[in-house]
Scaffold this active site. Structure first.
Site, PDB file in Angstrom:
ATOM      1  N   GLY B  10     -17.332 121.328  70.019  1.00  0.00           N
ATOM      2  CA  GLY B  10     -16.794 120.087  70.588  1.00  0.00           C
ATOM      3  C   GLY B  10     -16.446 120.314  72.046  1.00  0.00           C
ATOM      4  O   GLY B  10     -16.309 121.455  72.505  1.00  0.00           O
ATOM      5  N   SER B  12     -14.228 120.099  75.676  1.00  0.00           N
ATOM      6  CA  SER B  12     -12.872 120.472  76.071  1.00  0.00           C
ATOM      7  C   SER B  12     -11.901 119.333  75.745  1.00  0.00           C
ATOM      8  O   SER B  12     -12.222 118.158  75.946  1.00  0.00           O
ATOM      9  CB  SER B  12     -12.868 120.760  77.579  1.00  0.00           C
ATOM     10  OG  SER B  12     -11.588 121.123  78.013  1.00  0.00           O
ATOM     11  N   SER B  13     -10.727 119.667  75.218  1.00  0.00           N
ATOM     12  CA  SER B  13      -9.689 118.693  74.863  1.00  0.00           C
ATOM     13  C   SER B  13     -10.097 117.746  73.744  1.00  0.00           C
ATOM     14  O   SER B  13      -9.504 116.671  73.594  1.00  0.00           O
ATOM     15  CB  SER B  13      -9.243 117.880  76.085  1.00  0.00           C
ATOM     16  OG  SER B  13      -8.534 118.680  76.999  1.00  0.00           O
ATOM     17  N   GLY B  15      -9.851 118.649  70.643  1.00  0.00           N
ATOM     18  CA  GLY B  15      -8.944 118.933  69.536  1.00  0.00           C
ATOM     19  C   GLY B  15      -9.408 120.037  68.597  1.00  0.00           C
ATOM     20  O   GLY B  15      -8.906 120.148  67.480  1.00  0.00           O
ATOM     21  N   LYS B  16     -10.327 120.881  69.071  1.00  0.00           N
ATOM     22  CA  LYS B  16     -10.855 121.955  68.214  1.00  0.00           C
ATOM     23  C   LYS B  16      -9.768 122.928  67.748  1.00  0.00           C
ATOM     24  O   LYS B  16      -9.687 123.265  66.580  1.00  0.00           O
ATOM     25  CB  LYS B  16     -11.927 122.762  68.966  1.00  0.00           C
ATOM     26  CG  LYS B  16     -13.146 121.986  69.370  1.00  0.00           C
ATOM     27  CD  LYS B  16     -14.185 122.862  70.052  1.00  0.00           C
ATOM     28  CE  LYS B  16     -13.718 123.507  71.348  1.00  0.00           C
ATOM     29  NZ  LYS B  16     -13.406 122.554  72.425  1.00  0.00           N
ATOM     30  N   ASP B  37     -12.971 130.825  74.029  1.00  0.00           N
ATOM     31  CA  ASP B  37     -11.912 131.099  75.016  1.00  0.00           C
ATOM     32  C   ASP B  37     -11.413 132.543  74.914  1.00  0.00           C
ATOM     33  O   ASP B  37     -11.074 133.157  75.928  1.00  0.00           O
ATOM     34  CB  ASP B  37     -10.723 130.150  74.810  1.00  0.00           C
ATOM     35  CG  ASP B  37     -11.085 128.712  75.155  1.00  0.00           C
ATOM     36  OD1 ASP B  37     -12.064 128.489  75.883  1.00  0.00           O
ATOM     37  OD2 ASP B  37     -10.383 127.802  74.681  1.00  0.00           O
TER      38      ASP B  37
END
Lengths: 177, 177, 177, 177
Positions: B10, B12-13, B15-16, B37
């Site tokens: 998914g 960025s941001s 909600g992964k 990350d």
């Protein structure tokens, strides 16, 4: 040595993390830095504080359970596989199980060229650095300072008591490649 | 499916991370959570901001170089090896390379049972959550929201625009085992 | 209102931090963001887990002691003084003491123009977000969801159950200046 | 001295944070620890990297603008007010403006009893510790090592080049009360 894997063992607050970052900076090739702390962070939250997982006692004593051991074995195998797949990895660990901790890595390593590094720090100095890091649960640094090195064999040993991380890293790096 | 590996893709941001933590809480077995990350954090500091490594532009565009790709391939192989060694791993990634990103994982996976999960989020909502996270370099969330899903095939897709992480996790978990 | 101080009260995992960051982004003037969590981080490490300081129980219940209260009073006075000295401050707090928590702020505030904001979140949704944040000690979100609002008077109230942080921030910002 | 405020000045990577945590541990009374880094974290995200706020150059040079200065003055006044309200505060700062930085504090302090502490570190050692901290943008430690002390007067000075944080803290603490 044309190492693909550098395993750094030392007690809590002995200065492993600083040495690892300096090693990444001074080594010619790019190396990944992985830590047993990363492994603990990857565990489900409910295994922290559980006898199945990892429990840190009020005096800084660490005990781990079967779920921890099982996932740790898988993680260890995966780290070694990164080296087999062409990566270079520096991993820092705390050999709380003594020789059995080293054997656990050896079983996974097979023929991957490995540099074994011991990071020493005088117990009272490590204890002071633990306070400087703002850790609440004291005692861990002093408790682990000697015991994690009992019976372990290294390719090279450094002592951070009176030597900076960068200097230690240069010493270690001179044994790589 | 008796999956050993759950791959969550998914923007960025989207909600992964929240979904991964909820998955760890609701799945019966203990699963390790690893993220692209974590991989970036494991890189030498001088590869961040370098064309050899990873560069994040002022508008949130991400570009990666050959040293990144080489270590990423090793890391990917290692994560899959953790599953082969008996571990269960949830990994979250951002398929910036589209179908080639998925193919890169497929090449490493072989016969490891894998659940492919797509996490969608409306671009304007993801952009708002990026602000709520305090990110300085805006634009990444909106830029990635759709493009990371182009041409990707999933076993299950969730949308965090109007559904909580825990609810999404329950939906995903119902496809495991 | 030409507020210099915005006080945001809500339970754990109700979404205060996200709203504060969005407020900083949407308000015309630069505002400092301070939190009771920053205050707790500023305490000596040995006050965390001590009855003199702050203790978080296994079910998420929070109790604080005299040393905490004394330093908190000084910190509160200092935050208000920042506004008197020309600063604009958004502070988020958790009114565990109910009306006495609000009174404590009122005593310090004097004539500083203040906007009181209540952040609500349905207990079961806050509890789910607590899991998504990876918190080990569950129960805090649900326990605090209603109790922190009992007897408190606000200038404006928002509910994050089904509304994004950025939208809540726009609503709050429309009451500033 | 019956100090209520301890101001610690030193360059980046000189070891201020470790000394502050040790001071909190060895001083008899509970002291709050605040840092100019906390202030920077409290700024709106869009002031980081903006000439209005704070810009960190590629060689580690720091420049700040009018919005930074205005909020910094309010923050400084608030920190001193915490001491006036009965709190004890240790604050660490980097006097990039030399004597004008010290004067800025003096103007706010008035008659609050203050202990001025200088933390020195040899530039090449601070630079090595910067690498050990994993900082990407190097150069800051070396650049600030001497310049932050030019023209500053202290009650006590310590040097972390060859002395541990805890030992420095004991030396400082002997001047308190």
């Amino acid at each position: 040595m044309t190492a693909r894997l550098i395993i750094i063992n030392g007690g809590s607050s002995s200065g492993k993390t600083g040495i690892v970052r300096c090693l990444q900076a001074v080594l010619a090739e790019p190396w990944l830095a992985l830590s047993v702390d990363d492994f603990v962070d990857a565990l489900p939250a409910d295994l922290e504080g559980s006898p199945e997982g990892i429990v840190i006692g009020p005096g800084g004593e660490v005990s781990v359970g079967p779920a921890f051991r099982e996932l740790e074995a898988a993680w260890t195998a995966g780290v070694v596989a990164m080296c087999r797949a062409g990566g270079r990895v520096i991993v820092d660990d705390v050999f709380l199980g003594g020789t059995s901790s080293q054997q656990r890595w050896r079983d996974a390593i097979g023929d991957v060229e490995t540099l074994w590094v011991g990071v020493h720090c005088a117990p009272e100095i490590a204890a002071g650095r633990e306070i400087a890091r703002g850790n609440r649960a004291g005692g861990m640094a002093e408790k682990q300072a000697s015991v994690v090195h009992e019976g372990i064999t290294y390719d090279i040993e450094v002592d951070t008591s009176h030597t900076e991380s960068l200097t230690c890293a240069h010493t270690i790096a001179s044994h790589v490649r």
